[in-house]
Write a protein that holds these residues in place. Structure first.
Motif, mmCIF file in Angstrom:
data_model
loop_
_atom_site.group_PDB
_atom_site.id
_atom_site.type_symbol
_atom_site.label_atom_id
_atom_site.label_comp_id
_atom_site.label_asym_id
_atom_site.label_seq_id
_atom_site.Cartn_x
_atom_site.Cartn_y
_atom_site.Cartn_z
ATOM 1 N N ALA A 82 0.844 -1.204 0.000
ATOM 2 C CA ALA A 82 0.000 0.000 0.000
ATOM 3 C C ALA A 82 0.876 1.249 0.000
ATOM 4 C CB ALA A 82 -0.925 -0.010 1.217
ATOM 5 N N ARG A 83 1.940 1.217 0.801
ATOM 6 C CA ARG A 83 2.835 2.376 0.879
ATOM 7 C C ARG A 83 3.494 2.655 -0.478
ATOM 8 N NH1 ARG A 83 6.703 4.887 4.194
ATOM 9 N NH2 ARG A 83 7.523 6.572 2.899
ATOM 10 N N ALA A 84 3.981 1.610 -1.121
ATOM 11 C CA ALA A 84 4.630 1.778 -2.428
ATOM 12 C C ALA A 84 3.643 2.284 -3.470
ATOM 13 C CB ALA A 84 5.250 0.455 -2.874
ATOM 14 N N LEU A 85 2.417 1.729 -3.459
ATOM 15 C CA LEU A 85 1.393 2.189 -4.409
ATOM 16 C C LEU A 85 1.049 3.653 -4.171
ATOM 17 C CD1 LEU A 85 -1.106 -0.798 -4.618
ATOM 18 C CD2 LEU A 85 0.160 0.207 -6.511
ATOM 19 N N ALA A 86 1.001 4.045 -2.902
ATOM 20 C CA ALA A 86 0.691 5.443 -2.580
ATOM 21 C C ALA A 86 1.710 6.379 -3.204
ATOM 22 C CB ALA A 86 0.650 5.635 -1.061
ATOM 23 N N ASP A 87 2.991 6.030 -3.099
ATOM 24 C CA ASP A 87 4.035 6.870 -3.698
ATOM 25 C C ASP A 87 3.887 6.958 -5.217
ATOM 26 O OD1 ASP A 87 5.138 7.338 -1.205
ATOM 27 O OD2 ASP A 87 6.645 5.756 -1.370
ATOM 28 N N ILE A 88 3.532 5.827 -5.836
ATOM 29 C CA ILE A 88 3.342 5.808 -7.297
ATOM 30 C C ILE A 88 2.155 6.689 -7.687
ATOM 31 C CG2 ILE A 88 2.691 4.350 -9.252
ATOM 32 C CD1 ILE A 88 4.249 2.069 -7.885
ATOM 33 N N PHE A 89 1.043 6.546 -6.964
ATOM 34 C CA PHE A 89 -0.144 7.346 -7.274
ATOM 35 C C PHE A 89 0.125 8.830 -7.063
ATOM 36 C CE2 PHE A 89 -2.916 3.475 -6.142
ATOM 37 C CZ PHE A 89 -2.972 3.100 -7.468
ATOM 38 N N LEU A 97 -6.414 8.485 -4.814
ATOM 39 C CA LEU A 97 -5.927 7.110 -4.716
ATOM 40 C C LEU A 97 -4.708 7.034 -3.814
ATOM 41 C CD1 LEU A 97 -6.259 5.932 -8.432
ATOM 42 C CD2 LEU A 97 -7.689 5.286 -6.499
ATOM 43 N N ALA A 98 -3.818 8.021 -3.941
ATOM 44 C CA ALA A 98 -2.615 8.041 -3.101
ATOM 45 C C ALA A 98 -3.003 8.134 -1.631
ATOM 46 C CB ALA A 98 -1.729 9.216 -3.493
ATOM 47 N N LEU A 99 -3.937 9.019 -1.313
ATOM 48 C CA LEU A 99 -4.347 9.217 0.073
ATOM 49 C C LEU A 99 -4.940 7.941 0.654
ATOM 50 C CD1 LEU A 99 -4.592 11.245 2.379
ATOM 51 C CD2 LEU A 99 -6.819 11.899 1.473
ATOM 52 N N ALA A 100 -5.753 7.245 -0.137
ATOM 53 C CA ALA A 100 -6.370 5.999 0.345
ATOM 54 C C ALA A 100 -5.301 4.961 0.687
ATOM 55 C CB ALA A 100 -7.326 5.449 -0.711
ATOM 56 N N GLN A 101 -4.278 4.854 -0.148
ATOM 57 C CA GLN A 101 -3.215 3.882 0.106
ATOM 58 C C GLN A 101 -2.355 4.293 1.303
ATOM 59 O OE1 GLN A 101 -2.885 0.942 -1.329
ATOM 60 N NE2 GLN A 101 -4.597 1.272 -2.700
ATOM 61 N N TYR A 102 -2.062 5.600 1.407
ATOM 62 C CA TYR A 102 -1.297 6.066 2.576
ATOM 63 C C TYR A 102 -2.050 5.754 3.866
ATOM 64 C CZ TYR A 102 2.223 8.713 -0.073
ATOM 65 O OH TYR A 102 3.264 9.076 -0.887
ATOM 66 N N ARG A 103 -3.348 5.993 3.874
ATOM 67 C CA ARG A 103 -4.152 5.722 5.063
ATOM 68 C C ARG A 103 -4.103 4.233 5.428
ATOM 69 N NH1 ARG A 103 -4.228 10.043 7.939
ATOM 70 N NH2 ARG A 103 -5.497 11.760 7.174
ATOM 71 N N GLN A 104 -4.110 3.392 4.403
ATOM 72 C CA GLN A 104 -4.074 1.954 4.637
ATOM 73 C C GLN A 104 -2.741 1.529 5.271
ATOM 74 O OE1 GLN A 104 -5.417 -0.305 1.248
ATOM 75 N NE2 GLN A 104 -4.444 -2.181 1.960
ATOM 76 N N ALA A 105 -1.669 2.229 4.908
ATOM 77 C CA ALA A 105 -0.334 1.868 5.403
ATOM 78 C C ALA A 105 0.048 2.623 6.670
ATOM 79 C CB ALA A 105 0.704 2.142 4.313
ATOM 80 N N GLN A 106 -0.741 3.600 7.081
ATOM 81 C CA GLN A 106 -0.320 4.546 8.114
ATOM 82 C C GLN A 106 -0.026 3.880 9.459
ATOM 83 O OE1 GLN A 106 -2.964 7.859 8.589
ATOM 84 N NE2 GLN A 106 -1.525 9.016 9.856
#
Length: 572
Positions: A82-89, A97-106
Motif C-alpha cells: 500500500a505504501r509503495a502504491l501510494a508513492d506511485i499514485f 488514490l494516493a491518500l487511500a493507500q497512505y491511510r491503509q499503510a499509516q
C-alpha cells in the motif's frame, strides 16, 4: 528453505525463497530474475509479485511495479505494498488514490516522516490545506529539524497569506541547512512581498541570485530556466517579477504554466485564477484550468473551463476531447457523441477518436453508425487489435457472424493473447457446431497459456465432447497439476471415471469438486447419487463378475492404475 527446494526444486516456492536469499545478499538483479521465474511458474504467487514489485520500484520501473503491487495489495494485507502504491499514485498526481493507500499503510508506518509528507501532499493536491497542515505538523513533531517539512509548511502558510508563519519556517530550514540556496531564495521572495526589501536583498545574496532590475531581465531569466527544464526556478522568476511589477500583463499565465510543469498543481491553479480575475483570459489558460479541476475531481468546474476554452477557440482539439471524455464518464451520451463528432470533423486522420465515437454510438444503440465509425478507425489503423475485437462484438449483436469471425481472427492474428477475442471466437464456432475449428483455437490457447489451468480444462472439455477420452484425460490432468482444486476439472474427471466404470475414482473426484466449490451443483448431485447407489452397485458388480467379459481398450481407470505401478490384466 532446503526442504522446499528438495521437494520441488523448480517450483514457484523454491524460486521465491531463492529470490529472498539473493535480495538479502544485495544481489537485486538476480533476485528480480528469481521472482520473475516464481511468478511465471505460479502466476498467483502474491508474495513473489509483491517483492518483485518493490524491487522494480527501486529500479525506477514504476509502470510494471504498479501492476504487480496492485495485484498483490488487492489480495494480501501487506502495508508495504500500500505504501509503495501510494508513492506511485502521488507521483502520477492521482491524489485521492494516493491518500487511500497512505491511510491503509499509516498504522504500520506511524513514525515515518516521509509517509506523513506524502499524506500532506495528497491533501494539498486535493485542495484540502487544513488536513495537509495537520499532517505536516505531525511530521514535524516526529522530526523537528526536517528541512523538507519546514519548506512545505512555509509554502502552505504563504498560500494562506500567513506570511509571518511562513517566514518562521523558512528561517528554521535555513538554521538546519545554512547552505540551502532554495530556502534563502524563497525567504527573499517572501520578504519582498512583506515589504522588507533590505532583508530580502541579503537573502538573495545568500541564495547566489543576482536580482534582475527590469521586467525583461526577469522574463529572459525565466525563459532560460524553462529551456533547461528547471520550471521551479522559472516560476520563481515570474513570481519575483509580479512582486515588483504586479500589473505586468500575461505573466500570471506564464507563472501558472511553470508551476504546472513543476508539478505544483495548487499553485498553478491559483496563478490561473488570478489571471482570470485580472481579465487575462485565453483558450489555453482555460484548458489548463479545466485539466487541473478534472484532476481534483471537480468535474463541473472542469466542464465549464473546457467549454470556455472552446468558445475562445473552437479548434482546440484537446478541449473537445477532454469534454467528450467527461460527458462519457458521466453517462451523458448525447453530449459526448456531439463532442466527438465535432472532433472527428476537425481531425479526420485520428483513428482513436473514431474508435471512441464508435463505442459511444454503440452504447446509444446506433449500431449502423457505430459500425461505420469502427470501419473508419480500422481504415486509418488496421493493426489495432481492440478495434477489430470491438467491431466483431458489434457485428455479432447485428447478427453478422461471418464478418464478425473475420474481425476476431484479425484481432488474434495481431495479438494472439487477446483473450476476449479468442473467447468470442470459440463461442461463435461452438454455436455453429464447427467443433474441429473449435479444437484448433483451443489448442492454440493452451499452447499460448501453458500455466493457465482454465485453458487446459477448456481444451479437455472439447476433447471429451468429441469422445476423445484419452486427450480429455490428459488435459484435465494438466489443469489439476496447475490448480489441484480446479472444481470444473475435478468434475469433468469424475465424469470420465464414471463413464468408464470406476465409480470409486468418480466418487473421489466429485467429492473433491464439491469441496473446491460448494456452490457447483452438478458434482454434488452426482456425488450424492453415487453415494446412495453404492450398495446397489456392489451387488450388481458381484452379479456381473460371474459372466465372461469382452476385451476392452485401455481405459482411464487402467491408465490410472499404470501410473501407480499396477499391471493391466488381459481379462476381466
Amino acid at each position: 528453505m532446503k526442504k522446499v527446494q528438495a521437494l520441488c526444486p523448480d517450483g514457484g516456492a523454491a524460486l521465491y525463497l531463492k529470490g529472498v536469499s539473493l535480495e538479502a545478499q544485495g544481489k537485486n538483479e538476480d533476485a528480480v530474475a528469481a521472482y520473475r521465474n516464481a511468478v511465471a511458474k505460479t502466476p498467483n504467487f502474491l508474495q513473489a509479485k509483491g517483492r518483485l514489485g518493490l524491487l522494480l520500484l527501486t529500479k525506477g520501473n514504476r509502470e510494471e511495479a504498479s501492476v504487480l503491487l496492485f495485484d498483490a495489495a488487492r489480495q494480501q494485507d501487506d502495508p508495504r505494498y500500500a505504501r509503495a502504491l501510494a508513492d506511485i499514485f502521488l507521483e502520477g498526481k492521482l491524489y485521492a488514490l494516493a491518500l487511500a493507500q497512505y491511510r491503509q499503510a499509516q498504522s504500520a508506518f506511524a513514525g515515518d516522516v516521509a509517509l506523513h509528507l506524502g499524506i500532506a501532499r495528497s491533501y494539498t493536491g486535493l485542495g484540502d490545506q487544513q488536513h495537509a497542515l495537520e499532517s505536516l505538523r505531525e511530521a514535524l513533531r516526529l522530526e523537528p529539524d526536517n528541512v523538507t517539512v519546514h519548506l512545505e509548511l512555509a509554502a502552505l502558510y504563504q498560500d494562506g497569506k500567513l506570511f509571518d508563519q511562513a517566514a518562521a519556517h523558512l528561517r528554521q530550514a535555513i538554521r538546519v541547512a545554512p547552505a540551502n540556496a532554495n530556502a534563502h531564495f524563497r525567504l527573499a521572495q517572501l520578504l519582498e512581498v512583506m515589504g522588507k526589501r533590505d532583508e530580502a536583498e541579503q537573502e538573495y545574496v545568500l541564495a547566489g541570485v543576482q536580482r534582475a532590475v527590469t521586467v525583461a531581465d526577469h522574463l529572459k531569466r525565466a525563459a532560460k530556466y524553462e529551456d533547461a527544464g528547471d520550471f521551479a526556478l522559472a516560476a520563481a522568476e515570474y513570481g519575483s517579477l509580479l512582486v515588483k511589477n504586479p500589473d505586468t500583463a500575461g505573466v500570471r499565465e506564464k507563472l501558472g504554466d511553470a508551476q504546472l510543469a513543476a508539478g505544483r498543481d495548487a499553485e498553478a491553479l491559483s496563478a490561473y485564477e488570478d489571471a482570470l480575475r485580472r481579465k487575462e483570459d485565453s483558450s489555453r489558460l482555460r484548458y489548463h484550468l479545466g485539466t487541473l479541476y478534472e484532476r481534483k475531481g471537480d468535474l463541473d468546474e472542469a466542464v465549464a473551463n473546457f467549454a470556455a476554452a472552446l468558445r475562445l477557440d473552437p479548434g482546440n482539439s484537446d478541449a473537445h476531447r477532454r469534454l467528450a471524455d467527461i460527458h462519457a464518464l458521466r453517462g451523458e451520451l448525447d453530449e459526448a457523441i456531439a463532442s466527438y463528432r465535432e472532433l472527428v470533423s476537425r481531425q479526420t486522420d485520428n483513428p482513436i477518436n473514431y474508435l471512441k465515437l464508435a463505442r459511444l454510438l454503440e452504447k446509444r444503440h446506433a449500431y449502423k453508425d457505430a459500425a461505420a465509425a469502427y470501419d473508419k478507425a480500422l481504415a486509418l489503423d488496421s493493426s489495432n487489435s481492440e478495434a477489430h475485437r470491438s467491431v466483431a462484438f458489434l457485428l455479432l449483436r447485428m447478427k453478422q457472424p461471418e464478418q464478425a469471425e473475420r474481425h476476431l481472427r484479425d484481432a488474434l492474428q495481431i495479438d494472439p493473447r487477446n483473450s476476449q477475442a479468442r473467447d468470442a471466437l470459440i463461442s461463435l464456432l461452438v454455436k455453429q457446431k464447427r467443433y474441429d475449428d473449435t479444437v484448433l483455437v483451443l489448442e492454440e490457447d493452451a499452447r499460448l497459456n501453458p500455466q493457465s489451468a482454465d485453458s487446459q480444462y477448456r481444451l479437455g472439455v472439447i476433447y471429451a465432447f468429441k469422445r476423445e477420452d484419452d486427450k480429455a484425460f490428459r488435459q484435465f490432468d494438466a489443469a489439476l497439476k496447475l490448480k489441484p482444486d480446479h472444481a470444473r476439472a475435478l468434475n469433468a474427471m469424475g465424469k470420465l471415471y464414471l463413464k468408464e466404470g470406476d465409480r470409486d475414482k468418480a466418487r473421489e473426484a466429485f467429492a473433491a469438486a464439491r469441496k473446491a466449490d460448494p456452490d457447483m451443483l452438478e458434482p454434488v448431485e452426482l456425488w450424492s447419487k453415487l453415494s446412495a447407489d453404492s450398495k446397489h452397485h456392489v451387488k450388481a458388480q458381484k452379479s456381473r463378475s460371474s459372466k465372461p467379459a469382452k476385451k476392452k481398450k485401455s481405459t482411464v481407470k487402467e491408465r490410472d492404475r499404470k501410473k501407480k505401478g499396477g499391471k493391466r490384466s488381459s481379462k476381466r
